[in-house]
Scaffold this motif. Sequence first.
Motif, PDB file in Angstrom:
ATOM      1  N   ARG A  86      43.165  42.433  47.491  1.00  0.00           N
ATOM      2  CA  ARG A  86      41.551  42.632  46.859  1.00  0.00           C
ATOM      3  C   ARG A  86      41.271  44.069  47.212  1.00  0.00           C
ATOM      4  O   ARG A  86      40.647  44.796  46.485  1.00  0.00           O
ATOM      5  CB  ARG A  86      40.792  41.597  47.522  1.00  0.00           C
ATOM      6  N   GLN A  90      40.068  46.368  44.313  1.00  0.00           N
ATOM      7  CA  GLN A  90      38.719  47.200  44.266  1.00  0.00           C
ATOM      8  C   GLN A  90      38.670  48.661  44.432  1.00  0.00           C
ATOM      9  O   GLN A  90      37.909  49.232  43.823  1.00  0.00           O
ATOM     10  CB  GLN A  90      37.839  46.460  45.414  1.00  0.00           C
ATOM     11  N   GLU A  97      35.699  41.703  38.443  1.00  0.00           N
ATOM     12  CA  GLU A  97      35.855  40.680  39.550  1.00  0.00           C
ATOM     13  C   GLU A  97      36.648  39.213  39.313  1.00  0.00           C
ATOM     14  O   GLU A  97      37.212  38.906  40.070  1.00  0.00           O
ATOM     15  CB  GLU A  97      34.220  40.321  40.186  1.00  0.00           C
ATOM     16  N   GLU A 101      39.821  38.132  41.157  1.00  0.00           N
ATOM     17  CA  GLU A 101      39.931  36.765  42.030  1.00  0.00           C
ATOM     18  C   GLU A 101      41.210  36.207  41.442  1.00  0.00           C
ATOM     19  O   GLU A 101      41.628  35.615  42.204  1.00  0.00           O
ATOM     20  CB  GLU A 101      38.603  36.058  41.652  1.00  0.00           C
TER      21      GLU A 101
END
Length: 167
Positions: A86, A90, A97, A101
């Motif tokens: 993650r 990012q 997003e 996920e």
Amino acid sequence: MSDKFELLRHAVRSKLQTFTNDQEHPASQHLYGVSIFCGLIALKRGLDADICKSAGLLHDLWLYRHLPLSVDEHRKHGEYGSIEAREILQSIGSYTECEIETICTMIFRHNDKHIIQDDYDEVLKDADALTHFINDSAYDKKYRYYGRHRNVLDELGFTLGNKENNQ
């Protein structure tokens, strides 16, 4: 290949270059192998190949960075790896997003090869099992991965021949 996957590949390559030579080769071989198989399986199943390749490329990065591991750490490396994934995704800034996920969930669940879960989760589990089988790894011999490699090879139209007879 998408620009975002190329950015991810560059980020992972940079992390792998910080490994010692004896760590970098097995890590690169496994992560890139799983990524390639993820893309192939995703195409066969009509899923987003970039998401699947991304999960494959990241799924064991945390594990390789922290070797040797305790039994408990190894058992939880999917969880720890999803946190690191993650952060990497990012920082790249190109993944949505929703994509992040999905990728992180795939990584979190990839150790649960005995459980059938989401279609995307299954791609990573199958690609991981197939890579271990193709590379004749100790993991495949120890865990057998519940016949996943046989099922995915059948799905892709391959026969096993002599290798399967020896397993």
